[in-house]
Design a protein around this motif. Structure first.
Motif, PDB file in Angstrom:
ATOM      1  N   ASN A 219       0.871  -1.170   0.000  1.00 52.34           N
ATOM      2  CA  ASN A 219       0.000   0.000   0.000  1.00 52.34           C
ATOM      3  C   ASN A 219       0.912   1.225   0.000  1.00 52.34           C
ATOM      4  OD1 ASN A 219      -1.806   2.054   0.354  1.00 52.34           O
ATOM      5  ND2 ASN A 219      -2.777   1.198   2.180  1.00 52.34           N
ATOM      6  N   ARG A 220       1.061   1.865  -1.141  1.00 55.81           N
ATOM      7  CA  ARG A 220       1.999   2.984  -1.249  1.00 55.81           C
ATOM      8  C   ARG A 220       1.581   4.175  -0.391  1.00 55.81           C
ATOM      9  NH1 ARG A 220       3.289   3.042  -7.772  1.00 55.81           N
ATOM     10  NH2 ARG A 220       4.861   1.389  -7.746  1.00 55.81           N
ATOM     11  N   ALA A 221       0.286   4.263  -0.086  1.00 54.95           N
ATOM     12  CA  ALA A 221      -0.182   5.356   0.765  1.00 54.95           C
ATOM     13  C   ALA A 221       0.214   5.126   2.219  1.00 54.95           C
ATOM     14  CB  ALA A 221      -1.694   5.508   0.646  1.00 54.95           C
ATOM     15  N   ALA A 222       0.386   3.852   2.597  1.00 48.98           N
ATOM     16  CA  ALA A 222       0.788   3.505   3.964  1.00 48.98           C
ATOM     17  C   ALA A 222       1.728   2.305   3.891  1.00 48.98           C
ATOM     18  CB  ALA A 222      -0.436   3.190   4.817  1.00 48.98           C
ATOM     19  N   PRO A 223       2.976   2.513   3.478  1.00 47.89           N
ATOM     20  CA  PRO A 223       3.920   1.405   3.242  1.00 47.89           C
ATOM     21  C   PRO A 223       4.213   0.556   4.470  1.00 47.89           C
ATOM     22  CG  PRO A 223       4.729   3.469   2.301  1.00 47.89           C
ATOM     23  CD  PRO A 223       3.571   3.819   3.168  1.00 47.89           C
ATOM     24  N   ALA A 224       4.046   1.114   5.658  1.00 48.36           N
ATOM     25  CA  ALA A 224       4.365   0.358   6.873  1.00 48.36           C
ATOM     26  C   ALA A 224       3.233  -0.572   7.299  1.00 48.36           C
ATOM     27  CB  ALA A 224       4.695   1.319   8.015  1.00 48.36           C
ATOM     28  N   VAL A 225       2.067  -0.432   6.681  1.00 47.66           N
ATOM     29  CA  VAL A 225       0.898  -1.233   7.061  1.00 47.66           C
ATOM     30  C   VAL A 225       0.881  -2.541   6.266  1.00 47.66           C
ATOM     31  CG1 VAL A 225      -1.623  -1.310   7.122  1.00 47.66           C
ATOM     32  CG2 VAL A 225      -0.424   0.825   7.633  1.00 47.66           C
ATOM     33  N   ASP A 226       0.581  -3.652   6.956  1.00 43.55           N
ATOM     34  CA  ASP A 226       0.466  -4.950   6.286  1.00 43.55           C
ATOM     35  C   ASP A 226      -0.881  -5.040   5.567  1.00 43.55           C
ATOM     36  OD1 ASP A 226       2.903  -5.688   7.361  1.00 43.55           O
ATOM     37  OD2 ASP A 226       1.994  -6.585   9.140  1.00 43.55           O
ATOM     38  N   VAL A 227      -0.835  -5.263   4.273  1.00 40.59           N
ATOM     39  CA  VAL A 227      -2.055  -5.388   3.480  1.00 40.59           C
ATOM     40  C   VAL A 227      -2.639  -6.787   3.673  1.00 40.59           C
ATOM     41  CG1 VAL A 227      -3.026  -5.333   1.150  1.00 40.59           C
ATOM     42  CG2 VAL A 227      -1.184  -3.754   1.780  1.00 40.59           C
ATOM     43  N   GLU A 228      -3.947  -6.873   3.854  1.00 43.13           N
ATOM     44  CA  GLU A 228      -4.601  -8.180   3.932  1.00 43.13           C
ATOM     45  C   GLU A 228      -4.759  -8.737   2.524  1.00 43.13           C
ATOM     46  OE1 GLU A 228      -8.886 -10.258   5.114  1.00 43.13           O
ATOM     47  OE2 GLU A 228      -8.453  -8.206   5.766  1.00 43.13           O
ATOM     48  N   ALA A 229      -4.279  -9.962   2.313  1.00 46.28           N
ATOM     49  CA  ALA A 229      -4.378 -10.612   1.005  1.00 46.28           C
ATOM     50  C   ALA A 229      -5.309 -11.812   1.100  1.00 46.28           C
ATOM     51  CB  ALA A 229      -3.001 -11.052   0.521  1.00 46.28           C
ATOM     52  N   GLN A 230      -6.140 -11.990   0.078  1.00 48.97           N
ATOM     53  CA  GLN A 230      -7.072 -13.117   0.048  1.00 48.97           C
ATOM     54  C   GLN A 230      -6.838 -13.933  -1.216  1.00 48.97           C
ATOM     55  OE1 GLN A 230     -11.172 -12.021   0.582  1.00 48.97           O
ATOM     56  NE2 GLN A 230     -10.836 -11.150   2.623  1.00 48.97           N
ATOM     57  N   LEU A 231      -6.783 -15.254  -1.045  1.00 45.54           N
ATOM     58  CA  LEU A 231      -6.570 -16.163  -2.169  1.00 45.54           C
ATOM     59  C   LEU A 231      -7.884 -16.807  -2.591  1.00 45.54           C
ATOM     60  CD1 LEU A 231      -4.847 -17.926  -4.110  1.00 45.54           C
ATOM     61  CD2 LEU A 231      -4.520 -19.508  -2.192  1.00 45.54           C
ATOM     62  N   TYR A 232      -8.140 -16.772  -3.889  1.00 43.69           N
ATOM     63  CA  TYR A 232      -9.275 -17.471  -4.489  1.00 43.69           C
ATOM     64  C   TYR A 232      -8.722 -18.402  -5.571  1.00 43.69           C
ATOM     65  CZ  TYR A 232     -12.694 -14.307  -2.340  1.00 43.69           C
ATOM     66  OH  TYR A 232     -13.476 -13.610  -1.445  1.00 43.69           O
ATOM     67  N   ILE A 233      -9.187 -19.640  -5.574  1.00 44.86           N
ATOM     68  CA  ILE A 233      -8.819 -20.586  -6.628  1.00 44.86           C
ATOM     69  C   ILE A 233     -10.092 -21.076  -7.295  1.00 44.86           C
ATOM     70  CG2 ILE A 233      -7.809 -22.848  -7.136  1.00 44.86           C
ATOM     71  CD1 ILE A 233      -5.740 -22.376  -5.042  1.00 44.86           C
ATOM     72  N   ASP A 234     -10.143 -20.899  -8.602  1.00 49.46           N
ATOM     73  CA  ASP A 234     -11.326 -21.263  -9.392  1.00 49.46           C
ATOM     74  C   ASP A 234     -12.569 -20.544  -8.862  1.00 49.46           C
ATOM     75  OD1 ASP A 234      -9.644 -22.952 -10.823  1.00 49.46           O
ATOM     76  OD2 ASP A 234     -10.095 -24.676  -9.557  1.00 49.46           O
ATOM     77  N   GLY A 235     -12.385 -19.290  -8.439  1.00 50.80           N
ATOM     78  CA  GLY A 235     -13.497 -18.482  -7.954  1.00 50.80           C
ATOM     79  C   GLY A 235     -13.953 -18.811  -6.550  1.00 50.80           C
ATOM     80  N   ARG A 236     -13.240 -19.686  -5.853  1.00 52.96           N
ATOM     81  CA  ARG A 236     -13.630 -20.103  -4.500  1.00 52.96           C
ATOM     82  C   ARG A 236     -12.628 -19.562  -3.483  1.00 52.96           C
ATOM     83  NH1 ARG A 236     -12.104 -24.568  -1.500  1.00 52.96           N
ATOM     84  NH2 ARG A 236     -10.980 -25.379  -3.312  1.00 52.96           N
ATOM     85  N   PHE A 237     -13.149 -18.933  -2.415  1.00 53.77           N
ATOM     86  CA  PHE A 237     -12.275 -18.393  -1.379  1.00 53.77           C
ATOM     87  C   PHE A 237     -11.508 -19.522  -0.699  1.00 53.77           C
ATOM     88  CE2 PHE A 237     -11.617 -17.471   3.157  1.00 53.77           C
ATOM     89  CZ  PHE A 237     -10.785 -16.369   3.059  1.00 53.77           C
ATOM     90  N   VAL A 238     -10.198 -19.304  -0.508  1.00 52.83           N
ATOM     91  CA  VAL A 238      -9.351 -20.317   0.120  1.00 52.83           C
ATOM     92  C   VAL A 238      -8.835 -19.854   1.475  1.00 52.83           C
ATOM     93  CG1 VAL A 238      -7.222 -21.671  -0.100  1.00 52.83           C
ATOM     94  CG2 VAL A 238      -8.663 -21.277  -2.108  1.00 52.83           C
ATOM     95  N   GLU A 239      -8.219 -18.656   1.511  1.00 55.67           N
ATOM     96  CA  GLU A 239      -7.589 -18.217   2.756  1.00 55.67           C
ATOM     97  C   GLU A 239      -7.323 -16.715   2.707  1.00 55.67           C
ATOM     98  OE1 GLU A 239      -3.552 -19.217   5.407  1.00 55.67           O
ATOM     99  OE2 GLU A 239      -3.970 -20.301   3.543  1.00 55.67           O
ATOM    100  N   SER A 240      -7.228 -16.117   3.892  1.00 58.82           N
ATOM    101  CA  SER A 240      -6.877 -14.707   4.031  1.00 58.82           C
ATOM    102  C   SER A 240      -5.723 -14.589   5.014  1.00 58.82           C
ATOM    103  CB  SER A 240      -8.079 -13.902   4.534  1.00 58.82           C
ATOM    104  OG  SER A 240      -7.728 -12.543   4.722  1.00 58.82           O
TER     105      SER A 240
END
Length: 280
Positions: A62-83
């Motif tokens: 996040n270039r506006a707040a580089p020190a903050v950890d961005v939450e990432a979410q994984l989807y495989i074949d359109g299905r939520f897997v993990e955050s």
């Protein structure tokens, strides 16, 4: 004269209507832009480096707040897997001056998948409206990969990292009881070699959040083999039923490797013959 006055009034009215229309359009555009900037963060920057049957990894900032950890979410074949937070070390990002610190990577373990082609998408989560609104923004682009399936799934998660003339190593985790150390068996060229518990330290599994503890690795010493190509298979022993039925499940897939002349070792029979000849 009356016609001229009426025409002038009509011209002014038309002018005012045009100005009002332009003003309304600009106002709507400003409101829309404000909503977009609030709901969608234009400062996210990242990429999905790799996706396969083992993992999905990449980075996001996040270039506006580089020190903050961005939450990432994984989807495989359109299905939520993990955050998970994107806070894994990525020193290459610092080296290329994309970030001032390296804690911007994400690493997901790919779940059990059927054989065939799959699509992985990773989204960065942006919160707005004091947390009342959460929008997902695609990181990079969709990543397509092919998997051959894993017969050990869904009971176990594991991988054969390497097989060569010196050793065969990897890891395995019991999905039902992660604290257990499953029994693994090594076969080379369809011949049983050895059986042991998967309890060798693998701190990388803990670092990647694949396991809660590191005692899930296995390490076999490769026996004497002739020069040429060989095939290693590692099976995990799955016990089921009240009578403790034992079923061997293949970990990942067969691993082929080459033994060169300098690496080949004499077999036990050859060593015995050599010993007999020398004693004579």
């Amino acid at each position: 004269m009356a016609k001229r006055t009426g025409s002038l009034k009509l011209t002014r009215l038309t002018y005012y209507l045009i100005v009002k229309s332009i003003t309304d359009v600009l106002l709507i555009a400003i409101l829309g832009l404000g909503f977009y900037l609030t709901a969608f963060n234009p400062y996210f920057h990242g990429w999905v480096d790799d996706a396969n049957s083992r993992w999905v990894r990449g980075w996001v900032i996040n270039r506006a707040a580089p020190a903050v950890d961005v939450e990432a979410q994984l989807y495989i074949d359109g299905r939520f897997v993990e955050s998970q937070p994107a806070n894994q070390p990525r020193p290459d990002i610092v080296a290329t001056q994309l970030a001032e610190n390296e804690k911007h990577g994400f690493f997901f373990t790919t779940p059990a998948l059927e054989a065939g082609e799959h699509e992985a998408r990773v989204f960065a989560v942006h919160e707005s409206g004091e947390g009342e609104r959460r929008t997902l923004q695609l990181v990079g682009k969709p990543f397509h990969f092919v998997t051959e399936g894993n017969p050990a799934e869904p009971y176990f998660r594991g991988w054969v990292d390497e097989a060569n003339a010196q050793y065969v190593r990897g890891w395995i985790i019991d999905s039902a009881t992660p604290a257990a150390n499953p029994e693994v068996q090594l076969y080379i060229d369809k011949r049983f070699i050895e059986s042991r518990a998967a309890n060798q330290p693998r701190p990388d599994l803990v670092a990647a959040r694949v396991a809660g503890d590191e005692k899930h690795g296995f390490f076999f010493t490769t026996p004497a083999l002739e020069e040429g190509e060989h095939e290693a298979r590692v099976y995990v022993v799955h016990e089921s039923g009240s009578e403790k039925n034992r079923i061997l499940r293949l970990i990942e897939k067969p691993t082929r490797f080459i033994v060169k002349a300098a690496e080949s070792k004499p077999s036990a029979e050859e060593e015995s013959k050599t010993s007999e000849n020398s004693s004579r």
